[in-house]
Scaffold this motif. Structure first.
Motif, short mmCIF file in Angstrom:
data_model
loop_
_atom_site.label_atom_id
_atom_site.label_comp_id
_atom_site.label_asym_id
_atom_site.label_seq_id
_atom_site.Cartn_x
_atom_site.Cartn_y
_atom_site.Cartn_z
N PHE A 1 0.37 -6.28 -3.91
CA PHE A 1 -0.22 -5.34 -4.86
C PHE A 1 -1.73 -5.58 -4.83
CE2 PHE A 1 0.76 -3.57 -9.42
CZ PHE A 1 0.02 -2.44 -9.13
N ASN B 1 1.24 -11.67 -2.58
CA ASN B 1 1.47 -10.48 -3.39
C ASN B 1 0.80 -9.28 -2.72
OD1 ASN B 1 1.71 -8.56 -5.46
ND2 ASN B 1 1.48 -10.12 -7.06
N ILE C 1 0.86 -0.89 -2.86
CA ILE C 1 1.93 -1.51 -3.64
C ILE C 1 3.23 -1.40 -2.85
CG2 ILE C 1 2.37 0.66 -4.87
CD1 ILE C 1 3.06 -1.00 -7.36
N LYS D 1 9.56 -4.12 -7.67
CA LYS D 1 9.28 -5.39 -8.33
C LYS D 1 7.99 -5.36 -9.16
CE LYS D 1 9.56 -7.94 -4.59
NZ LYS D 1 9.67 -9.05 -3.63
N ASP D 2 7.05 -4.50 -8.78
CA ASP D 2 5.74 -4.51 -9.42
C ASP D 2 5.66 -3.51 -10.57
OD1 ASP D 2 4.28 -6.43 -7.67
OD2 ASP D 2 4.73 -4.92 -6.14
N ASP D 3 5.03 -3.93 -11.66
CA ASP D 3 4.84 -3.06 -12.82
C ASP D 3 3.68 -2.10 -12.51
OD1 ASP D 3 4.39 -1.82 -15.23
OD2 ASP D 3 4.44 -3.67 -16.42
N ARG E 1 0.07 -12.81 -10.34
CA ARG E 1 0.91 -13.23 -11.47
C ARG E 1 0.37 -14.46 -12.16
NH1 ARG E 1 5.86 -13.60 -7.30
NH2 ARG E 1 4.04 -13.91 -5.96
N VAL F 1 -1.20 -8.92 -12.80
CA VAL F 1 -0.11 -7.98 -12.58
C VAL F 1 1.19 -8.65 -13.02
CG1 VAL F 1 -1.24 -6.81 -10.64
CG2 VAL F 1 0.30 -8.75 -10.21
N THR F 2 2.21 -7.84 -13.19
CA THR F 2 3.54 -8.34 -13.49
C THR F 2 4.46 -8.03 -12.32
OG1 THR F 2 3.30 -8.10 -15.88
CG2 THR F 2 5.55 -8.12 -15.01
N ARG F 3 5.19 -9.03 -11.87
CA ARG F 3 6.17 -8.84 -10.79
C ARG F 3 7.51 -9.38 -11.28
NH1 ARG F 3 5.75 -9.48 -4.33
NH2 ARG F 3 4.79 -7.47 -4.70
N GLY G 1 -3.87 -8.47 -6.72
CA GLY G 1 -3.03 -8.62 -7.89
C GLY G 1 -2.45 -10.02 -7.95
#
Length: 263
Positions: free
Chosen positions: A181, A179, A111, A116-118, A140, A226-228, A138
């Motif tokens: 992640f 991404n 990561i 930025k990444d949850d 979005r 994932v959430t960014r 990961g």
């Protein structure tokens, strides 16, 4: 305990600062260089994960004081790796992969350290490694994923160019190929047909290459939501410059799609 690790074929010279012995099957590696308070807030949010995953920071040579050794114990880290040899992100990745392989980890979750990444998604990556997946991307753009304040140029570049080309080369559909992640199994990282510990990987090559190579060789690949989040105002946290950086990304993408990094 701290020790200098000299350069060897495929692995840059680095210093390893160890705060604890290996306790878990998987490591979470945070890639960082000069992220200031962003990385410290992220490490604080990740600290509870140390109950089930070993937390490692792979530093590219920060000079902003954010990773001062005496200030890191509050984050429940297992290790801080500091790259001393040449190269950028892919060199940091090779450093981290070499360390993880030598330490006996069965998988590595990676990561960015720019906040930025949850990090709430991290346990899901571990579950997918447990399920036998080798390359976990990961995204979005799959159901359950979320991109917040993503610059329009980034969205268009990923969805209309980057992801389609990587997918074409890989033979599987990816949706969020810039991404960082992700997670990788030990099987993938140690397979001689993959051979990621090579000096040819300097910048963003290794992420692109592994996404393609894993699928082409029949390893189990999957995307996970994932959430960014990008900040609503102010400078976008990224190491990619608007012109030169994006041109380099395109050249690297073309080389990866053409198979130029294959062993």
């Amino acid at each position: 305990m701290s020790a200098a690790r000299p350069a060897r074929p495929g692995v840059p010279a680095y210093d390893a600062h160890l705060f604890a012995p290996r306790r878990h099957r998987y490591a979470v590696v945070v890639f960082v260089i000069n992220e200031g308070d962003r990385v410290r807030r992220q490490l604080a949010a990740m600290a509870p994960l140390a109950a089930s995953l070993d937390l490692i920071v792979a530093d590219g040579g920060s000079s902003d004081g954010s990773l001062a050794l005496e200030s890191l114990r509050e984050f429940a880290l297992r290790a801080l790796l500091v790259k001393r040899g040449p190269g950028k992100l892919s060199a940091q990745m090779r450093m981290a992969f070499a360390f993880a392989i030598e330490e006996g980890y069965e998988g590595v979750i990676v990561i960015d350290g720019n906040g930025k990444d949850d990090v709430a998604a991290i346990p899901r990556f571990a579950e997918l490694l447990d399920a036998g997946y080798d390359h976990i991307q990961g995204s979005r753009y799959v159901p359950g994923g979320l991109g917040v304040n993503t610059p329009l140029s980034r969205t268009l570049g990923v969805r209309l160019l980057h992801a389609p080309l990587i997918s074409l080369a890989a033979g599987v559909r990816y949706t969020d190929t810039t991404n960082g992640f992700r997670a990788y199994s030990r099987r993938l990282l140690t397979d001689p047909r993959v051979h990621p510990l090579r000096d040819v990987f300097v910048g963003y090559e290794l992420h692109y290459y592994l996404a393609i190579r894993a699928a082409r060789l029949g390893f189990r690949v999957i995307e996970t939501p994932v959430t960014r989040r990008y900040p609503r105002h102010g400078k976008t946290p990224t190491k990619i410059s608007p012109v030169r950086g994006n041109l380099l990304v395109l050249r690297t993408l073309a080389a990866a799609v053409a198979g130029r990094f294959d062993p």
